[in-house]
Design a protein around this motif. Sequence first.
Motif, PDB file in Angstrom:
ATOM      1  N   GLY A  70       0.786  -1.231   0.000  1.00  0.00           N
ATOM      2  CA  GLY A  70       0.000   0.000   0.000  1.00  0.00           C
ATOM      3  C   GLY A  70       0.815   1.275   0.000  1.00  0.00           C
ATOM      4  O   GLY A  70       0.264   2.356   0.147  1.00  0.00           O
ATOM      5  N   THR A  71       2.137   1.190  -0.181  1.00  0.00           N
ATOM      6  CA  THR A  71       2.974   2.390  -0.195  1.00  0.00           C
ATOM      7  C   THR A  71       3.638   2.554  -1.560  1.00  0.00           C
ATOM      8  O   THR A  71       3.548   1.696  -2.428  1.00  0.00           O
ATOM      9  CB  THR A  71       4.051   2.355   0.908  1.00  0.00           C
ATOM     10  OG1 THR A  71       4.975   1.292   0.640  1.00  0.00           O
ATOM     11  CG2 THR A  71       3.432   2.157   2.286  1.00  0.00           C
TER      12      THR A  71
ATOM     13  N   GLN B 236       4.699   1.503  -6.990  1.00  0.00           N
ATOM     14  CA  GLN B 236       3.560   1.398  -6.070  1.00  0.00           C
ATOM     15  C   GLN B 236       3.300  -0.075  -5.766  1.00  0.00           C
ATOM     16  O   GLN B 236       3.156  -0.877  -6.687  1.00  0.00           O
ATOM     17  CB  GLN B 236       2.319   2.015  -6.726  1.00  0.00           C
ATOM     18  CG  GLN B 236       1.040   1.850  -5.958  1.00  0.00           C
ATOM     19  CD  GLN B 236       0.915   2.863  -4.835  1.00  0.00           C
ATOM     20  OE1 GLN B 236       1.243   4.018  -5.022  1.00  0.00           O
ATOM     21  NE2 GLN B 236       0.432   2.427  -3.692  1.00  0.00           N
TER      22      GLN B 236
ATOM     23  N   ALA C 106       0.704  -2.792  -4.216  1.00  0.00           N
ATOM     24  CA  ALA C 106      -0.716  -2.959  -3.900  1.00  0.00           C
ATOM     25  C   ALA C 106      -0.879  -3.211  -2.405  1.00  0.00           C
ATOM     26  O   ALA C 106       0.024  -3.742  -1.746  1.00  0.00           O
ATOM     27  CB  ALA C 106      -1.293  -4.137  -4.695  1.00  0.00           C
ATOM     28  N   ALA C 107      -2.039  -2.846  -1.870  1.00  0.00           N
ATOM     29  CA  ALA C 107      -2.299  -3.016  -0.442  1.00  0.00           C
ATOM     30  C   ALA C 107      -2.217  -4.476  -0.011  1.00  0.00           C
ATOM     31  O   ALA C 107      -1.841  -4.775   1.119  1.00  0.00           O
ATOM     32  CB  ALA C 107      -3.663  -2.435  -0.094  1.00  0.00           C
ATOM     33  N   ASP C 108      -2.501  -5.394  -0.934  1.00  0.00           N
ATOM     34  CA  ASP C 108      -2.460  -6.814  -0.594  1.00  0.00           C
ATOM     35  C   ASP C 108      -1.211  -7.519  -1.134  1.00  0.00           C
ATOM     36  O   ASP C 108      -1.147  -8.745  -1.179  1.00  0.00           O
ATOM     37  CB  ASP C 108      -3.716  -7.518  -1.110  1.00  0.00           C
ATOM     38  CG  ASP C 108      -3.853  -7.431  -2.627  1.00  0.00           C
ATOM     39  OD1 ASP C 108      -3.097  -6.660  -3.267  1.00  0.00           O
ATOM     40  OD2 ASP C 108      -4.727  -8.123  -3.181  1.00  0.00           O
TER      41      ASP C 108
END
Length: 184
Positions: A36-37, A85, A87-89
């Motif tokens: 997520g970062t 980037q 992904a959050a998962d």
Amino acid sequence: LLNRGGSMFPYTLSIKLDEPNFSLTCDEDRAGIGPGTAMPWFVHVTRTGNFAGAIEVRVEGLPAGVSVNPLTIPAHANDGVLILQAAADAKPIASLVNVIGKATIAGHENAMRVIERRADPLTELEMPGGGRMIWPVTTHAVSVCSKFDLSEVKVTPTELTLQPGQKATLDVEITRREGYTGPV
């Protein structure tokens, strides 16, 4: 020089046409990204032979869960930024990648051709006594880390305009990940 010379001391002269060309460097050789970062990689172009065209930059070999923004360094510009980037998962993973620049140039007798150049990665080394230097290396790596020390950083205000000599106070709110008690 130094009274040395003769048939055992040859020189070689290489002559070629000065055609438009470019080379790239990337200011970081590695990216450790939390789920997520995001992280920036700055790309610098060195243009030769009067090359002034646009350069499309891509990253090949990104690990699963990591993406990068499209980047075109405009004609006559020499710098751009890639935003990596996760992904959050995204799951923890790492891979070696290549940063590639692609441009169409006018070659000998104005024949158009496409050339691609791999960006040379640079790393920052800390020197004894506190100095720092930038050094070329051979590989780029991107990884998704399982945990970061901080889970969130909020700064307010989010936008600020100052006149010369003016001062402002920014409020910074830090959320540590569970179990992290170290310094920030």
